[in-house]
Design a protein around this motif. Structure first.
Motif, short mmCIF file in Angstrom:
data_model
loop_
_atom_site.label_atom_id
_atom_site.label_comp_id
_atom_site.label_asym_id
_atom_site.label_seq_id
_atom_site.Cartn_x
_atom_site.Cartn_y
_atom_site.Cartn_z
N UNK A 1 -18.18 -5.44 10.51
CA UNK A 1 -18.51 -5.43 9.09
C UNK A 1 -19.04 -4.07 8.65
N UNK A 2 -19.63 -3.33 9.58
CA UNK A 2 -20.07 -1.97 9.26
C UNK A 2 -18.86 -1.08 8.95
N UNK A 3 -17.74 -1.30 9.66
CA UNK A 3 -16.52 -0.54 9.38
C UNK A 3 -15.84 -1.04 8.12
N UNK A 4 -15.91 -2.34 7.89
CA UNK A 4 -15.29 -2.92 6.69
C UNK A 4 -15.93 -2.39 5.41
N UNK A 5 -17.20 -2.02 5.50
CA UNK A 5 -17.87 -1.47 4.32
C UNK A 5 -17.21 -0.18 3.85
N UNK A 6 -16.45 0.48 4.73
CA UNK A 6 -15.74 1.70 4.36
C UNK A 6 -14.29 1.41 3.96
N UNK A 7 -13.94 0.14 3.86
CA UNK A 7 -12.59 -0.22 3.44
C UNK A 7 -11.62 -0.43 4.58
N UNK A 8 -12.11 -0.46 5.82
CA UNK A 8 -11.24 -0.67 6.97
C UNK A 8 -11.01 -2.17 7.14
N UNK A 9 -9.78 -2.54 7.45
CA UNK A 9 -9.48 -3.95 7.70
C UNK A 9 -8.37 -4.06 8.73
N UNK A 10 -8.18 -5.25 9.26
CA UNK A 10 -7.15 -5.47 10.27
C UNK A 10 -5.77 -5.20 9.69
N UNK A 11 -4.86 -4.77 10.55
CA UNK A 11 -3.47 -4.42 10.20
C UNK A 11 -3.36 -3.08 9.48
N UNK A 12 -4.48 -2.39 9.30
CA UNK A 12 -4.44 -1.07 8.67
C UNK A 12 -4.00 -0.03 9.71
N UNK A 13 -3.15 0.92 9.33
CA UNK A 13 -2.82 2.00 10.28
C UNK A 13 -4.07 2.71 10.76
N UNK A 14 -4.10 3.00 12.06
CA UNK A 14 -5.30 3.62 12.62
C UNK A 14 -5.62 4.96 12.00
N UNK A 15 -4.59 5.74 11.66
CA UNK A 15 -4.85 7.05 11.05
C UNK A 15 -5.57 6.90 9.72
N UNK A 16 -5.19 5.89 8.94
CA UNK A 16 -5.87 5.67 7.66
C UNK A 16 -7.30 5.19 7.90
N UNK A 17 -7.49 4.32 8.88
CA UNK A 17 -8.84 3.84 9.19
C UNK A 17 -9.74 4.99 9.60
N UNK A 18 -9.19 5.94 10.35
CA UNK A 18 -9.99 7.09 10.78
C UNK A 18 -10.39 7.96 9.60
N UNK A 19 -9.50 8.09 8.61
CA UNK A 19 -9.84 8.86 7.42
C UNK A 19 -10.91 8.16 6.60
N UNK A 20 -10.82 6.85 6.51
CA UNK A 20 -11.79 6.10 5.72
C UNK A 20 -13.16 6.07 6.39
N UNK A 21 -13.15 6.04 7.73
CA UNK A 21 -14.41 5.92 8.45
C UNK A 21 -14.38 6.82 9.68
#
Length: 419
Positions: A53-73
């Motif tokens: 949930x700490x990562x989700x606060x930055x807009x990260x969610x399952x099925x998201x490309x890892x590169x995008x998740x890294x940019x968001x968080x």
């Protein structure tokens, strides 16, 4: 008076573990607590499997490309998945459910329906049983879960969403983790919801409903069934009309057997040469065969999935006369199907998959999952159905099964006359 009107309400629980994969990692390594944890997503083609949930606060969610998740968080901790460990913890959680009721229908490693109607006299009402289960899971396993309580599966799953923790910049905000739909106030619960909250309403169906002036469940429930049949088709119209009124007679089905055994992988670098593809087919086929033998299962149909660098996906299937669980036989069938794909198109192949099955595939469930994918990512993926033998038998043996053009995402159906 209908049976639905006279029958006593059931008590159905929908239990969903909170951020399961990430929570297991934090359980095993308490130093991660309070930090943004992402399972999966490593590498240029990685996809997020779970996020705390700490990562989700930055807009990260399952099925998201890892590169995008890294940019968001960028401060997130990325971990490789440990599926053997997740299965161990899942087994412990499911064992707790089984002590409460034999009517447990697992949906995945971290999610299940429970029918506790028969346990109300000994264990209390639905909310009391749900609270007891949450305590047991926390005390015995060390994880939290959210539970929806309702008279049927559809409503229980909707209720669970309202019981989930909220991700905030200051950390997750937990409620008591139990949400209840009172049988006497079902319509009050449903009416304010957006029509997209209903199972089977994805972007395309929602567009059709909006053209009918329907944006909320209240408006959907007020629409005559005849109008929904005309606008959406008979099966889809009747299905949505029933759900908009909270009607769902599906039972909780325990011990659902696996419908297929599959194994696929996304490669870190593209595979271009045919020998490399053949080696991976053998490896994947061996993995499928090992799982078939471990479960004392055999099948007659091998399915091959090939995904190109353009994200175009092709599937081929081949049925054999004798049920098999042998890796070499499965690989031979898969290689034969690969031969059917024009060699000039095999330039970039990041994904291969082999599935061994022998029953109707859940095309409607796939369509609903793709609707959800489009809702989250904007990707609009069509379905092209390989009818195989099922295309000839389903219309007669399972006329209510939705697998064809009644589903808006189905754009073509192929079938082989020799079947």
């Amino acid at each position: 008076m209908s049976a639905r009107a006279t029958a006593a309400p059931r008590t159905i629980l929908h239990v969903d573990m909170d951020a399961f994969f990430a929570s297991v990692e934090i359980l095993d390594n308490p130093e991660l607590r309070g930090r943004p944890v992402i399972v999966g997503g490593a590498g240029p083609r990685g996809v997020v499997a779970a996020a705390s949930y700490e990562a989700r606060a930055f807009g990260v969610h399952s099925a998201m490309p890892g590169a995008l998740a890294r940019r968001k968080c960028p401060q997130a901790i990325f971990l490789d998945g440990r599926h053997h460990r997740y299965r161990e913890v899942s087994a412990a959680v499911m064992a707790i459910f089984a002590e409460v009721t034999p009517l447990v229908e697992p949906l995945s490693l971290d999610e299940a329906f429970l029918d506790v109607t028969g346990r109300r006299r000994s264990l209390g009402d639905g909310p009391a049983i749900a609270a007891m289960i949450r305590r047991r899971v926390l005390d015995d396993v060390g994880l939290t879960c959210s539970i929806g309580v309702a008279p049927n599966k559809f409503l229980a799953k909707l209720a669970t969403e309202t019981a989930k923790p909220r991700a905030t910049p200051r950390g997750p905000v937990f409620s008591d983790g139990v949400a209840v739909v009172d049988p006497a106030h079902i319509q009050e619960f449903l009416d304010p919801l957006p029509v997209g909250a209903i199972w089977g309403v994805g972007p395309k169906t929602r567009e059709k409903l909006e053209r009918l002036g329907i944006r909320t469940v209240r408006q959907l429930a007020a629409m005559p069934v005849s109008g929904l049949r005309q606008g959406l088709g008979v099966a889809a119209g009747e299905h949505l009309a029933a759900l908009s009124r909270g009607h769902d007679d599906r039972p909780v089905v325990p011990d659902v057997a696996a419908k297929s055994v599959s194994h696929e992988v996304t490669f870190a670098t593209d595979l271009i040469e045919r020998p490399a593809l053949d080696r991976e087919i053998v490896r994947l086929a061996d993995a499928v065969a090992a799982r078939l033998r471990a479960s004392a299962t055999q099948g007659r149909t091998v399915q091959l999935k090939v995904r190109f660098g353009t994200f175009e996906t092709l599937t081929r299937s081949h049925s054999v006369s004798t049920a098999l669980d042998d890796g070499l036989a499965i690989a031979k069938a898969a290689r034969t199907m690969l031969d059917q794909i024009d060699e000039n198109t095999i330039g970039v192949v990041p994904t291969l998959g082999v599935t061994y099955t022998g029953i109707y595939e859940p095309v409607a469930d796939l369509a609903a999952a793709l609707d959800d994918l489009q809702e989250r990512t904007g990707l609009d993926v069509d379905i092209h159905v390989d009818g195989a033998s099922g295309g000839f038998t389903a219309p007669f043996c399972a006329p209510d099964l939705q697998w064809d053009f009644r589903l808006p995402r189905v754009k073509s159906i192929s079938a082989s006359g020799h079947k």
